[in-house]
Design a protein around this motif. Structure first.
Motif, PDB file in Angstrom:
ATOM      1  N   ALA A 708       0.856  -1.186   0.000  1.00 58.45           N
ATOM      2  CA  ALA A 708       0.000   0.000   0.000  1.00 58.45           C
ATOM      3  C   ALA A 708       0.894   1.239   0.000  1.00 58.45           C
ATOM      4  O   ALA A 708       2.016   1.198   0.528  1.00 58.45           O
ATOM      5  N   ARG A 709       0.409   2.316  -0.592  1.00 54.90           N
ATOM      6  CA  ARG A 709       1.241   3.524  -0.672  1.00 54.90           C
ATOM      7  C   ARG A 709       0.389   4.765  -0.415  1.00 54.90           C
ATOM      8  O   ARG A 709      -0.738   4.887  -0.912  1.00 54.90           O
ATOM      9  N   PHE A 710       0.980   5.702   0.344  1.00 50.54           N
ATOM     10  CA  PHE A 710       0.466   7.066   0.404  1.00 50.54           C
ATOM     11  C   PHE A 710       1.471   7.932  -0.348  1.00 50.54           C
ATOM     12  O   PHE A 710       2.679   7.808  -0.148  1.00 50.54           O
ATOM     13  N   ALA A 711       0.966   8.813  -1.218  1.00 54.79           N
ATOM     14  CA  ALA A 711       1.871   9.684  -1.975  1.00 54.79           C
ATOM     15  C   ALA A 711       1.277  11.076  -2.066  1.00 54.79           C
ATOM     16  O   ALA A 711       0.058  11.263  -2.014  1.00 54.79           O
ATOM     17  N   MET A 712       2.171  12.069  -2.180  1.00 53.06           N
ATOM     18  CA  MET A 712       1.713  13.438  -2.393  1.00 53.06           C
ATOM     19  C   MET A 712       2.690  14.169  -3.298  1.00 53.06           C
ATOM     20  O   MET A 712       3.882  13.870  -3.337  1.00 53.06           O
ATOM     21  N   LYS A 713       2.159  15.142  -4.029  1.00 54.31           N
ATOM     22  CA  LYS A 713       2.995  15.839  -5.002  1.00 54.31           C
ATOM     23  C   LYS A 713       2.368  17.188  -5.314  1.00 54.31           C
ATOM     24  O   LYS A 713       1.152  17.333  -5.283  1.00 54.31           O
ATOM     25  N   LEU A 714       3.234  18.135  -5.596  1.00 47.24           N
ATOM     26  CA  LEU A 714       2.791  19.428  -6.106  1.00 47.24           C
ATOM     27  C   LEU A 714       3.361  19.569  -7.516  1.00 47.24           C
ATOM     28  O   LEU A 714       4.523  19.213  -7.744  1.00 47.24           O
ATOM     29  N   GLY A 715       2.580  20.081  -8.434  1.00 45.64           N
ATOM     30  CA  GLY A 715       3.047  20.275  -9.800  1.00 45.64           C
ATOM     31  C   GLY A 715       4.397  20.970  -9.811  1.00 45.64           C
ATOM     32  O   GLY A 715       4.623  21.914  -9.063  1.00 45.64           O
ATOM     33  N   GLY A 716       5.288  20.488 -10.667  1.00 43.80           N
ATOM     34  CA  GLY A 716       6.619  21.059 -10.757  1.00 43.80           C
ATOM     35  C   GLY A 716       7.666  20.264 -10.007  1.00 43.80           C
ATOM     36  O   GLY A 716       8.850  20.399 -10.278  1.00 43.80           O
ATOM     37  N   MET A 717       7.243  19.422  -9.031  1.00 40.06           N
ATOM     38  CA  MET A 717       8.212  18.562  -8.361  1.00 40.06           C
ATOM     39  C   MET A 717       8.647  17.474  -9.333  1.00 40.06           C
ATOM     40  O   MET A 717       7.858  16.981 -10.122  1.00 40.06           O
TER      41      MET A 717
END
Ligand SMILES: [Zn+2]
Length: 799
Positions: A708-717
């Motif tokens: 299982a995975r939790f992920a987060m990202k902001l555009g440009g990363m």
């Protein structure tokens, strides 16, 4: 004949407003504004005085003097079957690239503007030589291009060649600029014959077939045909402009519907410039609504703080800004075209000083900065990237390399072309004149004459707060209007030291007898302002008066938007230099336009003034009907139904939609949820809160690594932050998952730590007021829906 010559005179000057074209119906609103504002024989010349604007113009003019016209004509000659020994060009002008020829069109416009505004004999001679060179390449049927006419057969057959009318438009527009500004009648003749050729192609097509042709980018063909019509007065030219009315974009805009998301920005903007031109020529309310509504939406809901728009060349949904960051934001052509639209809309409605505010802001914060101040020839970047990883680089790059500057011949692109126009045009939008009124619209150091008086704008604006107007009058009265920007507080206007009323967002009006040595001073106090992003109240850009400031990062920018401490902001030596502590280190802030050959950052997270603590959102999702009043904002969609313990999701479309904005302004965040899987699919989502496929946070029960995975990202990363559990989520049992987002990312299953990421790059604060919040559904439409049930979804903010 008489009418034609009147129209020709009108279109050549700035007084077209008084000339009614034949198509204007009785009772239609009076025409407003020149066909192309600000120039032409008979209009007082505007001379730029030393400034950053003039420096930019001089660099581009150096290129205009340098560039080898034989090379710019090479593929035109080859296409026409004429001999040419010139070395072929590179980039999008290369002999194999279908866009070839577009730069020669921009060159015609750039040369016309520079030759006119500088009153320069050499540039006029080069202009005439280029026009003559093109005339020699025009086929008997009027076709003039650097690629064969068969490309248009492909286009009309429904194939997808690379924008042939786009290139034709650049040449067409360039020829009309040569005529408008320099009075070159050969250019007008060549343009008329081109128009005849377009007419011969368009007249063969049904309206339906033409609408298909318009699916392929065609620049501002409609605008150029309106411009030609305003010279010739021939109804056929206006009809050809109408043939380029693109229903797919015009109809929704005319109904004030924003369908821009997912559309290629620089394909659409020039069409809308054409709509504004059409209104100016005909009084058509349909076209006026299209143009004004589009401008309002793009500037207010699709633009970044510097005044540019688009991410990787496309519009996003309205309101997405920080969630749409990248190295490919703000294609510079888009703003070049938005400024054309802005000029026309201001001419249509001069009460809208916000058009001028935008014009000045975008010129200062995007367009001046697109050019490398250290290049002799005014090299420009293609995009103005606004992610923390963006840069303007010193090396000569490829068209596809964001942030790299163009070169003399190696990497022609649309932005190299539009740059030739942008930096030779600064003299045009500064002043407006009517019979006895001179309006100062933009504070660009310059000199002009009006009713015998000499007027000078002397200022270090945008670096300094004071604008000084010197009027050497002859003892005659006239009205001087001075624009007061809307961003200023407490402006002070004085005439020879005596105060005059001045209000932000309005013109101040001074009517008097002007004598030699009269001085008008305008003081515009600058202050720093952290402007919040619309999609994330915790993320801000720092401005100082009219300037957007950028953090200077040298060889390496931060991985994602850093958090600044606004209490540490302080002035540094220099006109508009600051520094601020970011992540424990003091970072230099300079006017964005001046940051070159290095990495930079424009948007910063600021710690919330009043951090929230405790439960932010709680969705038990049981007894939904009975408890509706407790979560009236959770919507069951796609077949989701309340079950015994939570919401049942069928795996084929069922999901829960939660309200927008849930995790805004949280420095730390804990997400907890109960989930029961009935079957498991990779990339399904237990929850996914975000904006798009670039900015999100999600929990998936299993990835290809069988965890299982939790992920987060902001555009440009460059890559997402994630934490994997030790296992995939189990099937057939209710499982509790808790994710802690703080200095570390922690994944807990049934209260036990199952995975930790010790050094995530971003935090909860950066995600902001997420727009699309789902249980059981991904931001990515290709991902499967969750099959099972969810309950007790809670967001909380720990101390
Ligand atoms: Zn471009």
């Amino acid at each position: 004949m008489k009418r034609r010559s009147v129209l020709a005179a009108g279109a050549a000057g700035a007084t077209l407003a008084t000339v009614a074209p034949p198509a204007l119906a009785a009772g239609a609103s009076p025409l407003t504004g020149p066909s192309s504002p600000g120039g032409g024989p008979g209009v007082p010349q505007v001379r730029l005085l030393p400034s950053r604007f003039l420096d930019n113009m001089n660099r581009t003019v150096a290129y205009l003097r340098f560039v080898d016209l034989d090379r710019m004509l090479h593929m035109f000659r080859v296409t026409a079957g004429l001999p040419s020994a010139a070395e072929p060009l590179g980039g999008w002008e290369a002999p194999t690239v279908q866009l070839r020829g577009h730069t020669t069109g921009h060159l015609l416009s750039g040369l016309a503007q520079a030759a006119y505004h500088l009153d320069d004999r050499d540039l006029k001679a080069r202009s005439a030589a280029l026009v003559d060179g093109l005339k020699a390449c025009q086929a008997p049927n009027g076709y003039l291009s650097a690629f064969p006419e068969t490309i248009f057969d492909q286009l009309e057959a429904g194939k997808n060649p690379w924008a042939p009318y786009y290139t034709i438009h650049k040449i067409f527009a360039g020829l009309l600029d040569q005529h408008r500004l320099l009075g070159n009648t050969t250019a007008l003749d060549v343009a008329r014959r081109m128009a005849d050729w377009v007419g011969s192609r368009v007249s063969k097509l049904t309206r339906e077939q033409m609408q298909k042709v318009l699916h392929v980018e065609f620049g501002g063909m409609n605008e150029s045909f309106v411009n030609l019509y305003r010279v010739t007065g021939e109804a056929a030219h206006l009809e050809l402009a109408r043939a380029f009315d693109h229903d797919e974009i015009f109809v929704p805009l005319s109904e004030k519907r924003d369908t821009l998301a997912g559309r290629h920005a620089n394909t659409d903007i020039p069409k809308v410039v054409g709509a504004a031109a059409m209104y100016q020529a005909t009084g058509s309310d349909y076209h006026r609504t299209i143009a004004t509504y589009f401008w309002d939406q793009v500037v207010r809901h699709h633009s970044y703080v510097i005044g540019g728009n688009s991410n990787a060349e496309f519009f996003g949904p309205p309101g997405q800004v920080v969630s749409q960051l990248g190295e490919n934001t703000c294609e510079n052509c888009n703003t070049y075209n938005m400024l054309k639209l802005t000029e026309r809309l201001y001419a249509i409605d001069p009460s809208r000083t916000d058009y001028l505010d935008y014009h000045e802001w975008a010129l200062i914060n995007q367009m001046l900065g697109e050019q490398d101040p250290d290049s002799a020839h005014g090299n420009v970047t293609y995009y103005t990237g606004l992610s923390s990883t963006a840069s303007r680089k010193g090396k000569e790059g490829l068209v596809s390399d964001p942030g790299s500057y163009s070169s003399d011949y190696g990497n022609f692109s649309c932005d190299h072309g539009s740059g030739l126009e942008t930096h030779t045009k600064f003299a045009e939008p500064i002043y407006d004149t009517s019979r006895d009124t001179l309006s100062v619209k933009l504070f660009i150091p310059s000199e002009t004459t009006f009713r015998g008086a000499k007027i000078q704008i002397n200022t270090m604006f945008p670096y300094r707060e004071t604008v000084r107007l010197r009027v050497d009058g002859t003892g005659a009265p006239f009205t001087l209007r001075v624009r007061i920007p809307s961003w200023v507080r407490d402006p002070a206007l004085r005439v020879n030291g005596k105060p005059v009323p001045a209000h932000p967002g309005r013109f101040a009006t001074i009517r008097r007898v002007w004598r030699r040595g009269d001085v008008v001073t305008l003081h515009l106090p600058f202050r720093t302002r952290w402007l919040p992003a619309p999609d994330n109240p915790a993320v801000h850009a720092l401005t100082y008066g009219p300037l957007v400031l950028a953090g200077r990062y040298g060889a390496q920018g931060p991985a994602t938007l850093p958090t600044a401490d606004p209490r540490t902001l302080r002035r540094e030596a220099g006109a508009a230099e600051f520094s601020v502590v970011v992540g424990g280190q003091r970072v230099r802030l300079s006017p964005f336009l001046d940051v070159h050959h290095e990495h930079y950052n424009v948007y910063f997270a600021l710690p919330p003034a009043r951090p929230r603590h405790g439960t932010v959102a709680s969705y038990p999702l049981t007894g939904l009907r009975e408890a509706r009043r407790r979560w009236p904002d959770a919507v069951l969609a796609g077949g989701a139904v309340p079950g015994e313990r939570g919401i049942e999701l069928n795996g084929t479309g069922a999901h829960v939609v939660l309200p927008a904005g849930l995790p805004a302004s949280l420095s730390k965040l804990t997400v907890s949820v109960w989930v029961r899987l009935d079957s498991i699919a990779n990339s399904a989502r237990v929850f996914d809160l975000g904006f798009n496929t670039q900015s999100y946070m999600f929990l998936t029960p299993r990835t290809g690594l069988n965890r299982a995975r939790f992920a987060m990202k902001l555009g440009g990363m460059e890559a997402e932050d994630f934490v994997d559990a030790a296992v995939a989520l189990p099937v057939g049992v209710w499982t509790h998952v808790e994710i802690r987002v703080a200095e570390t990312l922690t994944f807990l299953i049934n209260g036990e730590v199952s995975g930790v990421n010790e050094s995530p790059k971003m935090g909860a604060l950066l995600l902001g007021a997420t727009q699309f919040n789902y249980l059981g559904r991904s931001q990515n439409v290709k991902h499967p829906f969750l099959h099972g049930a969810v309950a007790d979804f809670t967001l909380s903010a720990p101390k």
